[in-house]
Design a protein around this motif. Structure first.
Motif, PDB file in Angstrom:
ATOM      1  N   ARG A 168       7.734  -0.918  -7.371  1.00 46.91           N
ATOM      2  CA  ARG A 168       6.974  -0.084  -6.700  1.00 46.91           C
ATOM      3  C   ARG A 168       6.433   1.324  -7.568  1.00 46.91           C
ATOM      4  O   ARG A 168       6.117   1.750  -6.981  1.00 46.91           O
ATOM      5  CB  ARG A 168       7.548   0.086  -5.238  1.00 46.91           C
ATOM      6  N   LEU A 206      -5.794   3.477  -8.075  1.00 44.02           N
ATOM      7  CA  LEU A 206      -5.764   2.289  -7.016  1.00 44.02           C
ATOM      8  C   LEU A 206      -7.214   2.629  -6.051  1.00 44.02           C
ATOM      9  O   LEU A 206      -8.269   2.150  -6.040  1.00 44.02           O
ATOM     10  CB  LEU A 206      -4.993   2.524  -5.627  1.00 44.02           C
ATOM     11  N   ALA A 212      -5.484  -5.592  -1.862  1.00 43.34           N
ATOM     12  CA  ALA A 212      -5.266  -4.567  -2.607  1.00 43.34           C
ATOM     13  C   ALA A 212      -4.578  -3.139  -2.011  1.00 43.34           C
ATOM     14  O   ALA A 212      -3.198  -2.963  -1.829  1.00 43.34           O
ATOM     15  CB  ALA A 212      -6.297  -3.841  -2.888  1.00 43.34           C
ATOM     16  N   VAL A 213      -5.117  -3.541  -0.129  1.00 43.76           N
ATOM     17  CA  VAL A 213      -4.898  -2.382   0.511  1.00 43.76           C
ATOM     18  C   VAL A 213      -3.472  -3.101   1.880  1.00 43.76           C
ATOM     19  O   VAL A 213      -3.046  -2.359   1.780  1.00 43.76           O
ATOM     20  CB  VAL A 213      -5.618  -2.115   1.787  1.00 43.76           C
ATOM     21  N   GLU A 262      -1.457  -4.896   0.003  1.00 45.72           N
ATOM     22  CA  GLU A 262       0.455  -4.707  -1.360  1.00 45.72           C
ATOM     23  C   GLU A 262      -0.092  -2.613  -1.182  1.00 45.72           C
ATOM     24  O   GLU A 262       1.002  -2.696  -1.125  1.00 45.72           O
ATOM     25  CB  GLU A 262      -0.905  -4.629  -2.450  1.00 45.72           C
ATOM     26  N   TYR A 263      -0.816  -2.125  -1.229  1.00 47.66           N
ATOM     27  CA  TYR A 263      -0.494  -0.923  -1.044  1.00 47.66           C
ATOM     28  C   TYR A 263       0.034  -0.372   0.210  1.00 47.66           C
ATOM     29  O   TYR A 263       1.356   0.375  -0.076  1.00 47.66           O
ATOM     30  CB  TYR A 263      -1.929  -0.118  -0.566  1.00 47.66           C
ATOM     31  N   THR A 284      -4.447   7.289  -2.148  1.00 43.83           N
ATOM     32  CA  THR A 284      -4.524   5.584  -3.255  1.00 43.83           C
ATOM     33  C   THR A 284      -4.244   6.421  -5.016  1.00 43.83           C
ATOM     34  O   THR A 284      -4.894   6.037  -5.296  1.00 43.83           O
ATOM     35  CB  THR A 284      -6.072   4.766  -2.777  1.00 43.83           C
ATOM     36  N   PHE A 292      -1.405   5.577  -6.384  1.00 42.43           N
ATOM     37  CA  PHE A 292      -1.198   4.678  -6.929  1.00 42.43           C
ATOM     38  C   PHE A 292      -2.000   3.837  -7.667  1.00 42.43           C
ATOM     39  O   PHE A 292      -2.893   3.795  -8.111  1.00 42.43           O
ATOM     40  CB  PHE A 292      -1.384   3.625  -5.214  1.00 42.43           C
ATOM     41  N   VAL A 297      -2.910  -0.232  -9.947  1.00 44.99           N
ATOM     42  CA  VAL A 297      -2.969  -1.627 -10.164  1.00 44.99           C
ATOM     43  C   VAL A 297      -2.766  -1.929 -11.628  1.00 44.99           C
ATOM     44  O   VAL A 297      -3.438  -1.489 -12.494  1.00 44.99           O
ATOM     45  CB  VAL A 297      -4.568  -2.067  -9.105  1.00 44.99           C
ATOM     46  N   ILE A 300       0.512  -2.969  -6.582  1.00 39.10           N
ATOM     47  CA  ILE A 300       0.771  -1.896  -6.227  1.00 39.10           C
ATOM     48  C   ILE A 300       1.235  -1.070  -6.349  1.00 39.10           C
ATOM     49  O   ILE A 300       2.697  -1.303  -6.152  1.00 39.10           O
ATOM     50  CB  ILE A 300      -0.305  -1.436  -4.628  1.00 39.10           C
TER      51      ILE A 300
END
Length: 575
Positions: free
Chosen positions: A368, A422, A437-438, A440-441, A460, A463, A465, A471
């Protein structure tokens, strides 16, 4: 006397490298015992020590040579001859590409203001110039005529972790079933079919990985077998065939493996045939030789410059308060420079920012956080710098810049994999992509928390992608250890003055965090905001954050699997 000095210099350099590589291998050799004994604390500390080895050995070697050479330290002609003497000492080595990088590292620290110089340094040598030596000790071979059951039993027998097994026979049948479903349902074995498994086990965190390939259907089919050592013994957790998952195991967001390597170029050549999505420099990074990985990356960058014509430009996204970020559109890397002055409310120093990046480099990145390479005296062709970028550099990082001989010389920068911010991704993706995506965030934030990392600024824009839609956090100037934070519920107002106060009426200390407030800023896209809040309710609960803190403070190392739970052979409760 002159030749004696040359001989001494080259010998000190090669002895410095040998000392580094010997200590590297020694620290790596402790890992099987740590895995066997489930000594995860020792595993983490050993990994940290190994990360520090290279820099410490370069410093020691530099100090010895500085005392020996005195005024010769800045003698150009002397270093040309020293390089030739070093070539004679290292040319027969099977790890010579690493030895060359070590030479480069030492001379860069010794020679005043030395830029990349082909006469004094090994600039274009490396992996491709190294012979891939024949070595029967690299892998085990299992011919197809043994039959699947015997092959799997032989693999399990050849990799005895000297620890009790949870259920060895069940593991064998899990593997047999998976191979029949994935490979034998599509391909027919022939006389040419053979399986090879690297003899070296790849250890990372609480897992041990076997890496192999099977020649079937006229091509090599790679696979990875992860082992875990749980409360009831060692067990095979799954069998990985998916190239995307395999590539993620070797990702720039993962910590380096602890793996015994005799001939680095040979190991990389094998891995390159298995993990085909990765470049050579990424594979050197993955097996722990990140300084040589940096060298191979730089060679790739120089080659790309020679075969491209586009200009360096400011990177897409919201400008940072601490870093100026630019990129070459045709190259999958961003270049990050610490600004001369930080915009409010940032109050940290440049050295504090560098310390944060160093902290990330020595920490478990759990898939991450992006790995970085740090460079000094980084040269770029002046005619490749877009005027708008030059204007931005002059206004934000001017103290890092020098122009000389039609080159822009950057005194200090970081390189990092290019990702889509992101916030930009969420502005243009579909609703379903945004929901994924959110999710994963939030997962990224919580996985970092379980690795004892609190990102600090969780907007965001900080971060990215990846190409696999994963993420990743990449802005490190505000990260802290999770255990240093104080997670609180917001006090409830009781009086009229408290209810209508323009500012918080309660005391807030420097490391206080109020997770309830995360809802206000974490997701700006309204059609997925409610989904995010519902999916990640724990993010907004101070008690949940505190529970993670307590687990870490009690000595638990919370392991984050680098592959999906759905492909595991057993549910968590059975191991």
């Amino acid at each position: 006397m002159y030749h004696s000095l040359l001989d001494k210099t080259s010998k000190i350099l090669i002895e410095g490298f040998e000392n580094y590589f010997r200590n590297f291998k020694e620290l790596t050799s402790y890992t099987p015992r740590h895995f066997r004994e489930k000594d995860w604390r020792a595993m983490k500390e050993n990994h940290r020590k190994r990360l520090m080895l290279y820099k410490d050995q370069v410093f020691t070697t530099k100090s010895i040579l500085y005392d020996l050479l005195k005024e010769k330290v800045a003698d150009y002609d002397f270093w040309k001859k020293a390089k030739l003497a070093y070539i004679l000492l290292s040319k027969e080595r099977k790890d010579k590409e690493l030895a060359e990088t070590f030479f480069n590292s030492v001379i860069r620290k010794l020679y005043p203001d030395l830029a990349i110089n082909e006469e004094l340094m090994f600039v274009h040598e490396g992996f491709n110039s190294c012979e891939i030596y024949p070595n029967d000790n690299l892998y085990f071979t299992y011919p197809a005529n043994w039959g699947l059951q015997k092959i799997i039993r032989s693999i399990i027998a050849d990799f005895d972790f000297e620890a009790p097994y949870l259920n060895k026979e069940a593991d064998i049948q899990f593997l047999v079933k998976a191979i029949r479903e994935v490979i034998l349902s599509r391909y027919t074995t022939t006389d040419e079919t053979v399986t090879q498994v690297l003899k070296s086990v790849f250890y990372r965190n609480k897992a041990a990985y076997l890496i192999g390939r099977t020649y079937v259907g006229g091509k090599w089919m790679p696979f990875i077998i992860p082992f875990l050592n749980g409360p009831n013994g060692v067990y095979v957790d799954t069998l990985i065939f998916d190239p995307k998952i395999m590539a993620h195991l070797f990702s720039f967001t993962r910590s380096y493996f602890m793996v015994d390597v005799e001939i680095p170029s040979q190991m990389v050549a094998f891995l390159n045939s298995v993990i085909t999505h990765k470049q050579v420099h990424e594979l050197y990074n993955a097996i722990g030789f990140n300084k040589h990985g940096k060298t191979e990356f730089y060679r790739d960058f120089l080659n790309h410059l020679d075969h491209s014509e586009d200009q360096f430009v400011l990177a897409e996204g919201i400008k940072g308060m601490v870093m100026t970020v630019f990129t070459l559109p045709s190259y999958n890397i961003v270049f990050k420079m610490i600004k001369d002055y930080f915009d409010p409310p940032k109050t940290m120093t440049r050295q504090e920012v560098r310390n944060k990046y160093k902290m990330v480099g020595q920490h478990d990145r759990v898939g991450r956080m992006a790995d970085t390479h740090e460079f000094e005296e980084f040269h770029l062709p002046l005619d490749r710098i877009h005027p708008n970028l030059m204007q931005e550099l002059r206004s934000t990082v001017n103290s890092h810049l020098e122009i000389r001989n039609n080159e822009l010389i950057i005194k200090h920068l970081y390189t990092e994999r290019k990702m889509i911010p992101l916030n930009m991704y969420l502005e243009q993706c579909s609703l379903e992509e945004a929901k994924s995506a959110v999710e994963e965030y939030g997962d990224a934030i919580l996985q970092l928390a379980k690795a004892n990392i609190f990102p600090g600024d969780m907007m965001t824009k900080n971060f990215g992608v990846t190409r696999q839609k994963r993420i990743v956090f990449y802005d490190y100037d505000e990260i802290e250890f999770l255990t240093d934070m104080n997670f609180r519920w917001k006090p409830k107002p009781e009086t009229f003055e408290q209810i209508y106060a323009f500012e918080p009426w309660y005391e807030i200390r420097p490391n206080d965090v109020f997770p309830e407030d995360f809802k206000k800023f974490m997701i700006g896209r309204q059609d997925v905001k409610s989904h995010f809040i519902e999916y990640h309710q724990n993010l907004f609960n101070p008690d949940y954050w505190t529970s993670i803190q307590n687990r870490i403070k009690n000595g638990e190392w919370i392991h984050a699997l680098p592959y999906p739970n759905k492909i595991r052979f057993r549910p968590e409760e059975e191991v």
